[in-house]
Design a protein around this motif. Structure first.
Motif, PDB file in Angstrom:
ATOM      1  N   THR B 104       0.952  -1.277  -0.265  1.00 49.98           N
ATOM      2  CA  THR B 104       0.101   0.176  -0.138  1.00 49.98           C
ATOM      3  C   THR B 104       0.827   1.296  -0.061  1.00 49.98           C
ATOM      4  N   ARG B 105       0.450   2.293  -0.714  1.00 52.54           N
ATOM      5  CA  ARG B 105       1.074   3.455  -0.653  1.00 52.54           C
ATOM      6  C   ARG B 105       0.095   4.875   0.125  1.00 52.54           C
ATOM      7  N   HIS B 106      -0.928   4.012   0.643  1.00 48.52           N
ATOM      8  CA  HIS B 106      -1.812   4.897   1.604  1.00 48.52           C
ATOM      9  C   HIS B 106      -0.979   5.275   2.938  1.00 48.52           C
ATOM     10  N   LEU B 107      -0.569   6.324   3.004  1.00 52.78           N
ATOM     11  CA  LEU B 107       0.125   7.087   4.084  1.00 52.78           C
ATOM     12  C   LEU B 107      -0.594   6.744   5.515  1.00 52.78           C
ATOM     13  N   GLY B 108      -1.665   7.018   5.568  1.00 47.44           N
ATOM     14  CA  GLY B 108      -2.445   6.770   6.827  1.00 47.44           C
ATOM     15  C   GLY B 108      -2.397   5.421   7.262  1.00 47.44           C
ATOM     16  N   ILE B 109      -2.643   4.314   6.310  1.00 49.09           N
ATOM     17  CA  ILE B 109      -2.399   3.009   6.761  1.00 49.09           C
ATOM     18  C   ILE B 109      -1.207   2.646   6.904  1.00 49.09           C
ATOM     19  N   ARG B 110      -0.173   3.021   6.072  1.00 48.93           N
ATOM     20  CA  ARG B 110       1.137   2.892   6.436  1.00 48.93           C
ATOM     21  C   ARG B 110       1.472   3.324   8.149  1.00 48.93           C
ATOM     22  N   ALA B 111       1.204   4.513   8.286  1.00 45.66           N
ATOM     23  CA  ALA B 111       1.410   4.998   9.602  1.00 45.66           C
ATOM     24  C   ALA B 111       0.717   4.169  10.759  1.00 45.66           C
ATOM     25  N   LEU B 112      -0.471   3.496  10.442  1.00 49.79           N
ATOM     26  CA  LEU B 112      -0.955   2.862  11.407  1.00 49.79           C
ATOM     27  C   LEU B 112      -0.545   1.497  11.561  1.00 49.79           C
ATOM     28  N   LEU B 113      -0.064   0.955  10.467  1.00 48.29           N
ATOM     29  CA  LEU B 113       0.631  -0.324  10.359  1.00 48.29           C
ATOM     30  C   LEU B 113       1.895  -0.486  11.240  1.00 48.29           C
ATOM     31  N   SER B 114       2.759   0.796  10.929  1.00 52.60           N
ATOM     32  CA  SER B 114       3.969   0.642  11.537  1.00 52.60           C
ATOM     33  C   SER B 114       3.973   0.649  13.035  1.00 52.60           C
ATOM     34  N   PHE B 115       3.047   1.155  13.600  1.00 49.73           N
ATOM     35  CA  PHE B 115       2.867   0.944  15.026  1.00 49.73           C
ATOM     36  C   PHE B 115       2.994  -0.673  15.758  1.00 49.73           C
ATOM     37  N   GLY B 116       2.698  -1.346  14.907  1.00 50.47           N
ATOM     38  CA  GLY B 116       2.727  -2.803  15.223  1.00 50.47           C
ATOM     39  C   GLY B 116       3.990  -3.649  14.853  1.00 50.47           C
ATOM     40  N   ILE B 117       5.113  -2.736  14.352  1.00 46.17           N
ATOM     41  CA  ILE B 117       6.302  -3.473  14.109  1.00 46.17           C
ATOM     42  C   ILE B 117       7.245  -3.799  15.345  1.00 46.17           C
ATOM     43  N   THR B 118       7.216  -5.133  15.779  1.00 48.28           N
ATOM     44  CA  THR B 118       8.188  -5.488  16.686  1.00 48.28           C
ATOM     45  C   THR B 118       9.093  -6.348  16.331  1.00 48.28           C
ATOM     46  N   ASP B 119      10.028  -6.995  17.213  1.00 49.47           N
ATOM     47  CA  ASP B 119      11.002  -7.710  16.710  1.00 49.47           C
ATOM     48  C   ASP B 119      10.182  -9.150  16.149  1.00 49.47           C
ATOM     49  N   GLU B 120       9.213  -9.546  16.531  1.00 48.53           N
ATOM     50  CA  GLU B 120       8.451 -10.623  16.339  1.00 48.53           C
ATOM     51  C   GLU B 120       7.684 -10.472  15.034  1.00 48.53           C
ATOM     52  N   THR B 121       7.076  -9.379  14.956  1.00 45.02           N
ATOM     53  CA  THR B 121       6.073  -9.199  13.878  1.00 45.02           C
ATOM     54  C   THR B 121       7.171  -8.823  12.585  1.00 45.02           C
ATOM     55  N   PHE B 122       8.056  -8.302  13.039  1.00 40.78           N
ATOM     56  CA  PHE B 122       9.144  -8.117  11.612  1.00 40.78           C
ATOM     57  C   PHE B 122       9.729  -9.455  11.179  1.00 40.78           C
ATOM     58  N   ALA B 123      10.180 -10.250  12.302  1.00 36.86           N
ATOM     59  CA  ALA B 123      10.921 -11.444  11.726  1.00 36.86           C
ATOM     60  C   ALA B 123       9.779 -12.502  11.007  1.00 36.86           C
ATOM     61  N   VAL B 124       8.391 -12.306  11.502  1.00 38.43           N
ATOM     62  CA  VAL B 124       7.607 -13.513  10.746  1.00 38.43           C
ATOM     63  C   VAL B 124       7.190 -12.691   9.460  1.00 38.43           C
TER      64      VAL B 124
END
Lengths: 101, 239
Positions: B104-124
């Motif tokens: 997605t290039r939608h900035l709002g969605i990207r901003a929202l989804l970036s909140f959930g980046i952790t070691d674990e979600t990143f790895a998976v």
């Protein structure tokens, strides 16, 4: 006494900003090949650094970290489902503790 | 996922399901850690809502444990914030690596989804998927986040139901997940194996001299620079 909620908000912000910046700034950015190669390597490098040496200290004494780690490696080698690898490793450490402690 | 069956709009029921399924091992691994956090929060004197609010607002394990220690010993707000920032700076690297794969290039969605980046979600996410749809990421992050927040609350409320042996045993959970992701990849690619082992060794050595947060960043960057590209997924980075 400090306002804890204000503290949590600030903690949340300083945690969120590094997470968000590349997501918001980067779409559409063209990257040179060496940066692409570097970023392509990052997931595997991060995985390695997350596993070792942390796994050694994850389950109390180092010996149990080693047992749990080896059991995980064995199950992962046979490409079992990730949920099984996690659950099996917890069980292995638990029974090892019951037997050895 | 092949290039031809990408859903560009990023909304897709099967991606949603896949995200949830891939998130199950994370949720399973988070639960005991979150409970331990809740227990510690109680012992440090936070009330139930403060304990849960920190998990809702921060969603970063190691730094939340650190903050509890700091709060208990009366450390000031500025110092806590600075320490939390440094500990979580590694997510910048992970976000940098995931960003080009996000469809997605939608900035709002990207901003929202970036909140959930952790070691674990990143790895998976980075290991399991070549391209990341919004549905996949949202589902993966939501199940992980829910486990973290509910586990924190449950740990606070339940108190010391778990035996010490069981608590310690569950500490292996997230590491087992990382190993479960890494080993099958290493079987397929010698380079992946080499990069991972190199990063682990560097992390072990650097950890003797610098803090854990910095050691992980430095080790990952060095290992990624020292080995020429894996070739895997390079075409993803065309921005």
């Amino acid at each position: 006494m400090m306002d804890k909620y204000l503290l949590f908000l600030i903690m949340g912000l300083v945690t969120y900003i590094p997470r968000a910046l590349p997501f918001i700034v980067l779409p559409g950015a063209k990257m040179p090949p060496f940066v692409k190669r570097f970023l392509g390597n990052i997931p595997f490098a991060v995985l390695g650094a997350l596993i070792f040496p942390g796994v050694l200290y994850s389950a109390g004494e180092v010996s149990f970290g080693i047992i749990g780690g080896l059991v995980s490696v064995l199950m992962a080698f046979f490409e079992l489902n990730l949920v099984l690898v996690v659950a099996g490793s917890i069980c292995a450490v638990y029974f090892a503790k019951l037997l050895l402690l | 996922m092949g290039v031809d069956n990408i859903n560009i709009r990023g909304m897709n029921g099967s991606d949603l399901k896949k995200g949830f399924l891939d998130g199950v091992p994370i949720a399973l691994g988070y639960w005991p850690v979150a409970m331990a956090y809740g227990l510690l929060a109680k012992s440090v004197g936070l009330n139930f809502f403060e304990c849960t609010a920190m998990s809702v607002m921060v969603f970063a394990g190691a730094s939340q444990f650190m903050a509890l220690n700091f709060i208990a010993s009366g450390v000031g707000m500025g110092e806590i914030a600075a320490a939390v920032f440094l500990v979580n700076l590694r997510h910048f690297l992970m976000s940098l690596s995931l960003s080009p794969k996000m469809l997605t290039r939608h900035l709002g969605i990207r901003a929202l989804l970036s909140f959930g980046i952790t070691d674990e979600t990143f790895a998976v996410a980075s290991v399991k998927e070549k391209y990341l749809s919004s549905s996949y990421m949202a589902a993966l992050e939501l199940i992980s986040y829910s486990s973290w927040v509910l586990g924190s609350a449950a740990g606070y409320a339940a108190g010391a139901f778990l035996t010490e042996t069981l608590k310690e045993s569950m500490g292996i959970a997230l590491y087992a997940m990382f190993i479960g992701l890494f080993v099958p990849l290493s079987k397929k690619s010698r380079k992946v194996f080499f990069i991972g082992v190199l990063a682990g060794l560097l992390n072990g050595i650097l950890g003797l001299f610098i803090s854990r947060g910095w050691a992980v960043i430095a080790a990952a960057v060095l290992a990624a620079l020292m080995v020429p590209g894996t070739g895997e997924g390079e075409e993803n980075y065309d921005g």
